[in-house]
Design an enzyme around this catalytic site. Structure first.
Site, PDB file in Angstrom:
ATOM      1  N   THR B 148      16.675 -61.067 -11.578  1.00 19.07           N
ATOM      2  CA  THR B 148      15.328 -60.843 -12.077  1.00 19.07           C
ATOM      3  C   THR B 148      14.547 -60.094 -11.002  1.00 19.07           C
ATOM      4  O   THR B 148      14.590 -58.872 -10.970  1.00 19.07           O
ATOM      5  CB  THR B 148      14.598 -62.150 -12.473  1.00 19.07           C
ATOM      6  OG1 THR B 148      14.668 -63.073 -11.398  1.00 19.07           O
ATOM      7  CG2 THR B 148      15.222 -62.745 -13.723  1.00 19.07           C
ATOM      8  N   LYS B 173      21.636 -65.464  -8.096  1.00 18.72           N
ATOM      9  CA  LYS B 173      20.379 -64.727  -8.167  1.00 18.72           C
ATOM     10  C   LYS B 173      19.244 -65.663  -7.786  1.00 18.72           C
ATOM     11  O   LYS B 173      19.373 -66.872  -7.885  1.00 18.72           O
ATOM     12  CB  LYS B 173      20.166 -64.157  -9.565  1.00 18.72           C
ATOM     13  CG  LYS B 173      20.002 -65.175 -10.664  1.00 18.72           C
ATOM     14  CD  LYS B 173      18.613 -65.793 -10.778  1.00 18.72           C
ATOM     15  CE  LYS B 173      17.520 -64.753 -10.942  1.00 18.72           C
ATOM     16  NZ  LYS B 173      16.178 -65.429 -11.016  1.00 18.72           N
ATOM     17  N   THR B 184      17.048 -74.319  -7.167  1.00 19.20           N
ATOM     18  CA  THR B 184      17.147 -73.231  -6.241  1.00 19.20           C
ATOM     19  C   THR B 184      17.356 -71.886  -6.915  1.00 19.20           C
ATOM     20  O   THR B 184      16.708 -70.937  -6.555  1.00 19.20           O
ATOM     21  CB  THR B 184      18.333 -73.478  -5.302  1.00 19.20           C
ATOM     22  OG1 THR B 184      19.418 -73.924  -6.100  1.00 19.20           O
ATOM     23  CG2 THR B 184      18.018 -74.532  -4.296  1.00 19.20           C
ATOM     24  N   GLU B 268      10.841 -62.563  -2.111  1.00 19.27           N
ATOM     25  CA  GLU B 268       9.769 -61.649  -2.496  1.00 19.27           C
ATOM     26  C   GLU B 268       8.793 -61.407  -1.364  1.00 19.27           C
ATOM     27  O   GLU B 268       8.130 -62.319  -0.883  1.00 19.27           O
ATOM     28  CB  GLU B 268       8.992 -62.220  -3.687  1.00 19.27           C
ATOM     29  CG  GLU B 268       9.674 -62.008  -5.008  1.00 19.27           C
ATOM     30  CD  GLU B 268       8.901 -62.607  -6.170  1.00 19.27           C
ATOM     31  OE1 GLU B 268       7.845 -63.226  -5.935  1.00 19.27           O
ATOM     32  OE2 GLU B 268       9.351 -62.473  -7.305  1.00 19.27           O
ATOM     33  N   ASN B 391       2.804 -61.943  -6.509  1.00 16.87           N
ATOM     34  CA  ASN B 391       2.658 -63.097  -7.387  1.00 16.87           C
ATOM     35  C   ASN B 391       1.268 -63.294  -7.958  1.00 16.87           C
ATOM     36  O   ASN B 391       1.064 -64.143  -8.823  1.00 16.87           O
ATOM     37  CB  ASN B 391       3.099 -64.363  -6.643  1.00 16.87           C
ATOM     38  CG  ASN B 391       4.604 -64.434  -6.563  1.00 16.87           C
ATOM     39  OD1 ASN B 391       5.273 -64.631  -7.567  1.00 16.87           O
ATOM     40  ND2 ASN B 391       5.144 -64.229  -5.379  1.00 16.87           N
ATOM     41  N   THR B 396      -0.832 -58.220 -18.345  1.00 15.20           N
ATOM     42  CA  THR B 396      -1.251 -58.620 -19.693  1.00 15.20           C
ATOM     43  C   THR B 396      -0.107 -58.423 -20.661  1.00 15.20           C
ATOM     44  O   THR B 396       0.629 -57.449 -20.549  1.00 15.20           O
ATOM     45  CB  THR B 396      -2.421 -57.768 -20.203  1.00 15.20           C
ATOM     46  OG1 THR B 396      -2.865 -56.897 -19.197  1.00 15.20           O
ATOM     47  CG2 THR B 396      -3.567 -58.661 -20.642  1.00 15.20           C
TER      48      THR B 396
END
Lengths: 396, 396
Positions: B148, B173, B184, B268, B391, B396
């Site tokens: 992802t 992943k 996790t 991230e 984050n 939208t």
């Protein structure tokens, strides 16, 4: 109603030279003209500052006359010397204010690991003692002398009629490194009520449980968090009991909740104050655990920062709090708007919710479970790039 | 050594149209040519995805032939329909690969709350089944089909000699919404070893405890985390036991640790991979708790982001883990440099430490206590403005 010190209390706040900025204040003193019952609640962090140990060893007790507070250096992780310095601060106040032994409590906040510059501290104590006053300016100065990264001083007070007027006045500091489990901040709450020692301790612990233990900015429990309650009986009348004690308790809780909220409201880099309410749990402890989990989740906090009504993050944050609940009964409202009902998202207009989040500094998250009737309320902040910037800056 | 599928396994990864970007892949399939022993460890989040329940009900078992994985939609918080869709995914694989009932496990990752677009999923399953291969390209495609917010696919493998060669190959992943307690990420670990069901479950649980349960990006436990182990015995030989089993276990742990580390390494917005080691605890559980507390503290993580050797934040983070220890015995090293010894800071050159932190992507934090001999290792990321930005963005 302007904030006023309770009867018999005087305060002062001065600049002692510990902080770099000479327009700031960094040494505060509050003195009661008669012995006060004193109670304290303290950080649970094993790594705790020297003043925390000092105060813990002396409370609850019945004869405190003063609290001295310095900001800029926390006197934590300072070993034997730190312990002696905390004692020296108390001794200096004892000497200058002509008190008896063991009538002084101590608080320090600021950088961890540095030793207190005792010459400056002592000079500050002398200056503060000469400026003690019961006026509002002195109270504000004392509240300012406690500040570190706060952007504003924090004072909250209430008056209650218990046959005669009784005042409760608290000052607090804290803007980051905030996390509950009595690891919240510094606060001194003064009252002219007549309390016995056991009640003072019990009431303070309860009030802290509903307030200071329910706030979080980043969940990190500090080394120095302390809330002290001083009750000097100057309002007169018998020791509070029964209905009067209950009314006093309610007032104390209000002051503590107000003060506690003011901290995340001033959280470093925060753009929202978030109130998380959890209802319908088996026990209040369960509700607090869930509320705290939601409040501590970086994914929830960044969503709020982004005005994102991200029910998935909120609901899943509740789900790993370690508390069993039926996920098919869960409802969620953000800013009063229903997003999630009986375990599934409802059809809502995300723009309406997002706009409401963007328009308000205060964000309300209400989670309804169906396991019982207990509830809890928690206050926290969103997580912004500003918070990271403030805390990632390395100062050599 | 190039990553190779173990004997008897084939894989495929395709684009089914669920993700918006047609150059990505979003549907993966792994198939064993013979029944495999299957074990799983799953998220502890009460709010869990439909595939988690589906798999949990079917493992451990002895006759799994396939695992199907889709990315883009997590099939979580999707009620009855979600449960049926997980079953339908399994049925489609059963039909297309001509398997028996209950031989398929299912994983989904992506957005919470959306229903699976079953037409696309089914078409993807058909396409994947026609592309199954044992080559490295197919393995990589399968690893990509799970992704992802990962920036790269994650495959780790080992070969071990247990009388004959045995291969262990895992793909995983996960890049955010990562937090341990078996919460996790998604991982499928394939091996041609011959294991019995009980050993497979026990070994996987132990290996997960030392790896996937010891990583964190933001401490938020997701709804869907799953690690599956498939052992199909294609390497031949008797069921592993004694020394052979022990050697296999060590290999499995290595693969799991490698895979687990790859996740925060791709966290991230992360600019550092942080390895936190805690030594000298009474029990491993204590050590893990302390390591996790340090790893989850936003104040520690922002400090690392700022290349700040802030021992005060690290030591105080250990102090509120809820584990008793003598703070006067604590030592701390960052990147191998001693900052704190026997409860007090040592005289170190902060610039040297800061430069070392700035120069390396990997930051090492080693905390030494004196309560026992147990230790734990935890991996996490720093906290950067990029993480917040990623984050807090509201789509939208």
């Amino acid at each position: 109603m302007a904030d006023r010190l309770p009867q018999g209390f005087r305060a002062a706040g001065v600049y002692s030279g510990v902080k770099r900025n000479p327009t700031s204040l960094d040494l505060s003193l509050v003195v009661s003209d008669r012995p006060a019952v004193a109670a304290g609640v303290y950080t649970q962090n094993i790594v705790c500052g020297a003043p925390v140990k000092f105060n813990r060893d002396r409370t609850p007790c019945e004869s405190v006359r003063a609290v001295v507070i310095n900001s800029g250096v926390a006197n934590a992780c300072t070993g034997e010397q730190g312990a002696r310095d905390a004692e020296r601060m108390a001794s200096k106040v004892t000497e200058v204010c002509q008190l008896d032994e063991n009538q002084v409590l101590v608080m320090s906040t600021g950088v961890i690991g540095e030793m207190l510059p005792m010459e400056k501290i002592n000079a500050g104590i002398v200056a503060a003692a000469s400026q003690l006053s019961d006026g509002e300016e002195a109270l504000i100065a004392a509240a300012r002398g406690m500040m570190t990264t706060d952007t504003r001083h924090k004072i909250r007070s209430r008056e209650v009629d218990l046959g005669g007027p009784v005042r409760v006045c608290g000052m607090a500091k804290g803007a980051a490194m905030i996390g509950p489990n009595m690891a919240t901040m510094l606060a001194v709450i003064m009252t002219d009520a007549n309390l016995n020692k056991g009640d003072a301790q019990a009431l303070l612990a309860d009030a802290a449980d509903e307030s200071f233990n329910c706030i979080s900015v980043d969940g990190h429990t500090s080394t120095s968090d302390t809330v002290l309650l001083l009750a000097n009986g100057a309002a007169g009348g018998p020791v509070l009991a029964g209905d009067s004690l209950a009314k006093f308790q309610a007032t104390l809780v209000e002051v503590c909740e107000d003060l506690a909220q003011s901290i995340p409201a001033d959280g470093e880099g925060a753009s929202h104050l978030i109130t998380v309410e959890v209802h319908g749990c088996k026990t209040r402890k369960d509700a607090v655990k869930i509320a705290k989990n939601i409040s501590d989740s970086p994914l929830v906090k960044t969503a709020v920062a982004g005005n994102d009504p991200n029910w998935g993050r909120i609901v899943s944050a509740a789900g790993y709090a370690g508390i069993a609940f039926d996920p098919t009964k869960v409802c969620l409202l953000v800013n009063g708007l229903l997003l999630y009902e009986r375990g599934a998202p409802v059809g809502f207009d995300p723009k309406v919710v997002s706009d409401s989040m963007r328009a308000e500094h205060n964000t309300s998250i209400v989670l309804l479970l169906d396991e019982g009737t207990a509830s809890a309320r928690f206050w926290t902040t969103d997580l912004t790039t500003e918070y990271v910037r403030l805390n990632a800056e390395y100062h050599t």
